[in-house]
Design an enzyme around this catalytic site. Sequence first.
Site, mmCIF file in Angstrom:
data_model
loop_
_atom_site.group_PDB
_atom_site.id
_atom_site.type_symbol
_atom_site.label_atom_id
_atom_site.label_comp_id
_atom_site.label_asym_id
_atom_site.label_seq_id
_atom_site.Cartn_x
_atom_site.Cartn_y
_atom_site.Cartn_z
ATOM 1 N N LYS A 53 -66.300 8.724 -36.840
ATOM 2 C CA LYS A 53 -65.077 9.418 -37.287
ATOM 3 C C LYS A 53 -65.205 10.920 -37.065
ATOM 4 O O LYS A 53 -64.267 11.583 -36.629
ATOM 5 C CB LYS A 53 -64.802 9.096 -38.758
ATOM 6 C CG LYS A 53 -64.207 7.706 -38.929
ATOM 7 C CD LYS A 53 -64.282 7.189 -40.337
ATOM 8 C CE LYS A 53 -63.928 5.700 -40.329
ATOM 9 N NZ LYS A 53 -64.281 5.001 -41.562
ATOM 10 N N GLN A 97 -65.306 6.167 -47.558
ATOM 11 C CA GLN A 97 -65.838 5.014 -46.825
ATOM 12 C C GLN A 97 -66.204 3.888 -47.795
ATOM 13 O O GLN A 97 -66.890 4.101 -48.789
ATOM 14 C CB GLN A 97 -67.073 5.457 -46.014
ATOM 15 C CG GLN A 97 -67.648 4.401 -45.109
ATOM 16 C CD GLN A 97 -66.721 4.031 -43.948
ATOM 17 O OE1 GLN A 97 -65.924 4.815 -43.458
ATOM 18 N NE2 GLN A 97 -66.823 2.790 -43.505
ATOM 19 N N ASP A 120 -56.036 5.946 -44.946
ATOM 20 C CA ASP A 120 -56.401 4.536 -44.801
ATOM 21 C C ASP A 120 -55.226 3.615 -45.133
ATOM 22 O O ASP A 120 -55.251 2.428 -44.825
ATOM 23 C CB ASP A 120 -57.527 4.175 -45.796
ATOM 24 C CG ASP A 120 -58.918 4.267 -45.206
ATOM 25 O OD1 ASP A 120 -59.078 3.939 -44.021
ATOM 26 O OD2 ASP A 120 -59.838 4.651 -45.955
#
Length: 285
Positions: A53, A97, A120
């Site tokens: 990322k 995460q 997300d």
Amino acid sequence: MAQIINGKEVSASVKASVAKETAQLKDEKGIKVGLAVVIVGDNPASRVYVNNKKKACEEVGFQSFEYALDESTTQEQLLDLVDVLNRDTRVNGILVQLPLPKHIDETAVINAISPDKDVDAFHPVNVGKIMIGNYSFLPCTPAGVMELIASTGVEIAGKNCVVIGRSNIVGKPMSMLLLHKSGTITICHSKTQNLKEVCANADILVAAVGRPNFVTADMVKEGAVVIDVGINRLENGKLCGDVDFESVEKKAGYITPVPGGVGPMTISMLMKNTLTAAKQQVGLE
Ligand code: GUN
């Protein structure tokens, strides 16, 4: 023999268009785009994802802010950090995460992220928006799958679409996105009866089961679009999808490889969501 869908190529073109718009925002309006990535503990797979990322942020010209916290971080400390990031105007998107260590309640953390920065699309507000078809952010993996299907030129409307897997991250939102494109959707899971017959009726088959080589050629319709979301590591260290590529490739019309299919798309869609978040936060979208 199926045509291979090249996820790296489609992903590169998404990233190129994000990079172009990011540069324009900076040059014309002085706006910088920033993504904060938080990782707790030292799960090796998570570490790889977070590094990827960070690399993608550099490629498209985002600022990236990484917070690598110790495994012993308390839920309260993590929620405090999320609160700080929610208020930090340099940060347009926040990604925590998953999975988090057992002593931290993932739902509490997801719910604490501002829906405007939830790149997300895991927050219930964004999940609800997806359900009604009025969304700003799409969950990255299903959105990436939609781009891959679009790259084949195969129309979704009216087609039998079968999704194997019902997770909140992939299966459920995937089904909604296909439904918004007027597919006829079947969601399969561990209790599904006649799985083979159901799958063999699919014009578009999306496998998100988490079991290596689960989908075999007898479960696939001749000419179908087969999308493999699985990333399984075998004992020999090799990566393998949920689809038995070797046999299914001979029968499908289009197929994604693992690696090099859905994986690269997830990150490029995260970049796209972060750009969208930045534009919305300054009132441009
Ligand atoms: N862990 C595995 N996939 C994901 C993802 O898409 N987002 C986050 N936040 N964590 C993950």
